[in-house]
Design a protein around this motif. Structure first.
Motif, PDB file in Angstrom:
ATOM      1  N   VAL A 142       0.804  -1.287  -0.045  1.00 14.38           N
ATOM      2  CA  VAL A 142       0.170   0.046   0.051  1.00 14.38           C
ATOM      3  C   VAL A 142       0.934   1.385   0.135  1.00 14.38           C
ATOM      4  N   LEU A 143       1.809   1.353   0.819  1.00 13.68           N
ATOM      5  CA  LEU A 143       2.874   2.490   0.668  1.00 13.68           C
ATOM      6  C   LEU A 143       3.539   2.459  -0.581  1.00 13.68           C
ATOM      7  N   LEU A 144       3.831   1.666  -1.298  1.00 13.83           N
ATOM      8  CA  LEU A 144       4.566   1.645  -2.572  1.00 13.83           C
ATOM      9  C   LEU A 144       3.538   2.122  -3.658  1.00 13.83           C
ATOM     10  N   MET A 145       2.271   1.829  -3.308  1.00 15.80           N
ATOM     11  CA  MET A 145       1.139   2.322  -4.534  1.00 15.80           C
ATOM     12  C   MET A 145       1.018   3.720  -4.130  1.00 15.80           C
ATOM     13  N   PRO A 182      -8.343   8.361  -5.614  1.00 17.38           N
ATOM     14  CA  PRO A 182      -8.900   8.655  -4.172  1.00 17.38           C
ATOM     15  C   PRO A 182      -8.691   7.695  -3.129  1.00 17.38           C
ATOM     16  N   TRP A 183      -8.377   6.358  -3.227  1.00 18.00           N
ATOM     17  CA  TRP A 183      -7.841   5.828  -1.929  1.00 18.00           C
ATOM     18  C   TRP A 183      -6.487   5.974  -1.398  1.00 18.00           C
ATOM     19  N   VAL A 184      -6.026   6.787  -1.960  1.00 19.66           N
ATOM     20  CA  VAL A 184      -4.661   7.328  -1.409  1.00 19.66           C
ATOM     21  C   VAL A 184      -4.909   7.928  -0.002  1.00 19.66           C
ATOM     22  N   VAL A 185      -6.036   8.571   0.144  1.00 18.09           N
ATOM     23  CA  VAL A 185      -6.306   9.362   1.299  1.00 18.09           C
ATOM     24  C   VAL A 185      -6.168   8.243   2.571  1.00 18.09           C
ATOM     25  N   ALA A 186      -6.602   7.154   2.416  1.00 19.07           N
ATOM     26  CA  ALA A 186      -6.768   6.033   3.315  1.00 19.07           C
ATOM     27  C   ALA A 186      -5.375   5.471   3.349  1.00 19.07           C
ATOM     28  N   ALA A 187      -4.470   5.442   2.511  1.00 20.13           N
ATOM     29  CA  ALA A 187      -3.313   4.948   2.753  1.00 20.13           C
ATOM     30  C   ALA A 187      -2.068   5.505   3.368  1.00 20.13           C
ATOM     31  N   LEU A 188      -2.271   6.764   3.828  1.00 20.43           N
ATOM     32  CA  LEU A 188      -1.447   7.476   4.378  1.00 20.43           C
ATOM     33  C   LEU A 188      -1.755   7.853   5.783  1.00 20.43           C
ATOM     34  N   SER A 189      -0.822   8.209   6.717  1.00 22.90           N
ATOM     35  CA  SER A 189      -0.810   8.789   8.032  1.00 22.90           C
ATOM     36  C   SER A 189       0.025   9.698   8.527  1.00 22.90           C
ATOM     37  N   ILE A 190      -0.705  10.930   9.126  1.00 23.00           N
ATOM     38  CA  ILE A 190       0.041  12.128   9.347  1.00 23.00           C
ATOM     39  C   ILE A 190       0.708  11.917  10.549  1.00 23.00           C
ATOM     40  N   SER A 191       0.352  11.062  11.489  1.00 22.48           N
ATOM     41  CA  SER A 191       0.929  10.840  12.914  1.00 22.48           C
ATOM     42  C   SER A 191       2.013   9.703  12.784  1.00 22.48           C
ATOM     43  N   ARG A 192       1.789   8.885  11.616  1.00 16.41           N
ATOM     44  CA  ARG A 192       2.829   7.852  11.593  1.00 16.41           C
ATOM     45  C   ARG A 192       3.495   7.694   9.842  1.00 16.41           C
ATOM     46  N   PRO A 193       4.088   8.919   9.738  1.00 16.34           N
ATOM     47  CA  PRO A 193       4.452   8.943   8.251  1.00 16.34           C
ATOM     48  C   PRO A 193       5.670   7.627   8.022  1.00 16.34           C
ATOM     49  N   GLU A 194       5.753   7.198   6.827  1.00 18.41           N
ATOM     50  CA  GLU A 194       6.694   6.305   6.488  1.00 18.41           C
ATOM     51  C   GLU A 194       7.484   6.916   5.144  1.00 18.41           C
ATOM     52  N   PRO A 195       8.973   6.632   5.326  1.00 16.37           N
ATOM     53  CA  PRO A 195       9.593   7.287   3.908  1.00 16.37           C
ATOM     54  C   PRO A 195       9.405   6.537   2.708  1.00 16.37           C
ATOM     55  N   ALA A 196       9.407   7.395   1.826  1.00 15.70           N
ATOM     56  CA  ALA A 196       9.127   6.807   0.541  1.00 15.70           C
ATOM     57  C   ALA A 196       9.654   7.895  -0.647  1.00 15.70           C
ATOM     58  N   ALA A 197      10.124   7.580  -1.581  1.00 16.98           N
ATOM     59  CA  ALA A 197      10.918   8.568  -2.333  1.00 16.98           C
ATOM     60  C   ALA A 197      10.119   9.580  -2.944  1.00 16.98           C
ATOM     61  N   LYS A 198       8.909   9.171  -3.639  1.00 18.23           N
ATOM     62  CA  LYS A 198       8.228  10.181  -4.085  1.00 18.23           C
ATOM     63  C   LYS A 198       7.446  11.036  -3.157  1.00 18.23           C
TER      64      LYS A 198
END
Length: 309
Positions: A142-145, A182-198
Motif C-alpha cells: 500500500v505504501l509503494l502504491m 481517491p483511495w490514497v487518502v486512506a493509505a497515508l498517516s499524518i501521525s505515523r509517516p513512512e519514508p518513500a521517495a516520491k
C-alpha cells in the motif's frame, strides 16, 4: 544451507521469503497434494533460521490455505492448492513494479478495502506467497502504491520563483492525484509517516518554499503538514463519493435535501442561514471549495511570514 533467505539485512521478513519458496515448489508440482512439506526442524536446517522463524513459515502457509495439518502425519499440501495456477504470460516477469501497478488498478476500480495479497496474486495468476518476495507485506504494498501515485504528480523543473506559487502548484498536483486515486487518502498517516521517495520529493518541495524566510524549523514542518492535511482532508470526500458510486447508489446533488432544510429554516431559529438562503442560489462545487480553502490557507501563511519575508 540457504543463508541468503534468512539474511537479516533483507527488508522482507525471512519467514515470508521461505514460505514463498515453499509455495513455489507446490505450484511447480515439486510438492503435490498430500505431500509433506518441510517440518519446522527441516526448515531450520535447510534455510539456517531459528525454530521460531520456521514455525512462522508454517503458520503463514496455513493462513494462506496452502497446507493443512494431518494428525500423525504432519503438515501436508492441501488439495485446493495442489493444482498449479491458471496460465499467465510467462514473458511478463513478476516484479515489484508490476505488483504495485496491479494493486493500484484494483484500488482504483474497487477501493482500498478490496485490496489483498491474494487478490493481487489472482489478477497476476501467480502464487500468493510469491508476492511477498517483491513487496514484503500488504502494508508495504500500500505504501509503494501511494508513493507511485505521488510519483505521477510530476513537480515542474524549474519551479515557480515565489514560495506561494510553489505551494499552490504542489497543492493542485496533489489534488489532481487524489481525483485519479481517491483511495490514497486512506493509505497515508499524518501521525505515523513512512519514508518513500516520491512522497519525500513532495515534502522537499514544500519545505524548500519556506527555506529563506527565516521561519523556525518546527514551523516549517507544521506549515508543510498543514498544507498536506488540507488537500488530503478535502480529498476524503472524493474517496467517499467513489465508494458511493461503487455501491451503485445514485449520486445526490447538493440540493436534494432542500425541502428538509427549508423546514428547519422556517422555524426562525437560524436567521443567518435563512438570510443567506434567500439571498443566494448556492451550487456546490468541490473543486471551487478546494481552491477557496487553499487560497485562504496560503493567505494565512502569507500573514505568518510577512514580518520575515
Amino acid at each position: 544451507m540457504r543463508t541468503s533467505t534468512a539474511d537479516a539485512a533483507d527488508p522482507i521478513p525471512p519467514y515470508l521469503r521461505i514460505a514463498g519458496e515453499i509455495q513455489e515448489r507446490i505450484s511447480s508440482g515439486e510438492l503435490r497434494a498430500g505431500d509433506r512439506v518441510p517440518s519446522a526442524r527441516q526448515i531450520t536446517k535447510e534455510w539456517g533460521v531459528a525454530i521460531a522463524t520456521a514455525t512462522k513459515v508454517l503458520a503463514a502457509l496455513r493462513q494462506e490455505g496452502v497446507v493443512r495439518v494431518v494428525p500423525g502425519v504432519g503438515t501436508v499440501v492441501d488439495t485446493p492448492q495442489a493444482a498449479p495456477p491458471r496460465e499467465h504470460n510467462r514473458d511478463t516477469e513478476l516484479t515489484a513494479a508490476l505488483v504495485v501497478r496491479t494493486g493500484m488498478a484494483i484500488a482504483d476500480a474497487e477501493g482500498l478495502a478490496a485490496l489483498s495479497m491474494r487478490r493481487v496474486a489472482t489478477e497476476l495468476s501467480v502464487p500468493t506467497m510469491s508476492l511477498y518476495r517483491h513487496v514484503g507485506s500488504k502494508d508495504r504494498l500500500v505504501l509503494l502504491m501511494a508513493d507511485a501515485a505521488f510519483g505521477e504528480a510530476e513537480l515542474p523543473d524549474p519551479p515557480p520563483a515565489g514560495w506561494r506559487e510553489r505551494l499552490e502548484v504542489l497543492a493542485h498536483l496533489q489534488w489532481a492525484m487524489y481525483h485519479r486515486h481517491p483511495w490514497v487518502v486512506a493509505a497515508l498517516s499524518i501521525s505515523r509517516p513512512e519514508p518513500a521517495a516520491k512522497l519525500l520529493a513532495h515534502t522537499e518541495w514544500a519545505v524548500h518554499a519556506f527555506d529563506d524566510l527565516g521561519i523556525d524549523p518546527d514551523a516549517v514542518i507544521y506549515a508543510h503538514v498543514s498544507l498536506f492535511s488540507y488537500v488530503r482532508g478535502i480529498a476524503v470526500n472524493l474517496e467517499l463519493e467513489a465508494g458511493v458510486r461503487r455501491a451503485g447508489t445514485p449520486a445526490e446533488p447538493w440540493d436534494v435535501h432542500e425541502p428538509e432544510f427549508e423546514q428547519f429554516l422556517a422555524n426562525g431559529q437560524y436567521p443567518t442561514l435563512t438570510s443567506l438562503n434567500e439571498r443566494n442560489d448556492f451550487q456546490f462545487d468541490i473543486d471551487k471549495l478546494f481552491d477557496f480553502g487553499l487560497h485562504r490557507l496560503l493567505d494565512g501563511f502569507a500573514a505568518f511570514v510577512a514580518p520575515r519575508d
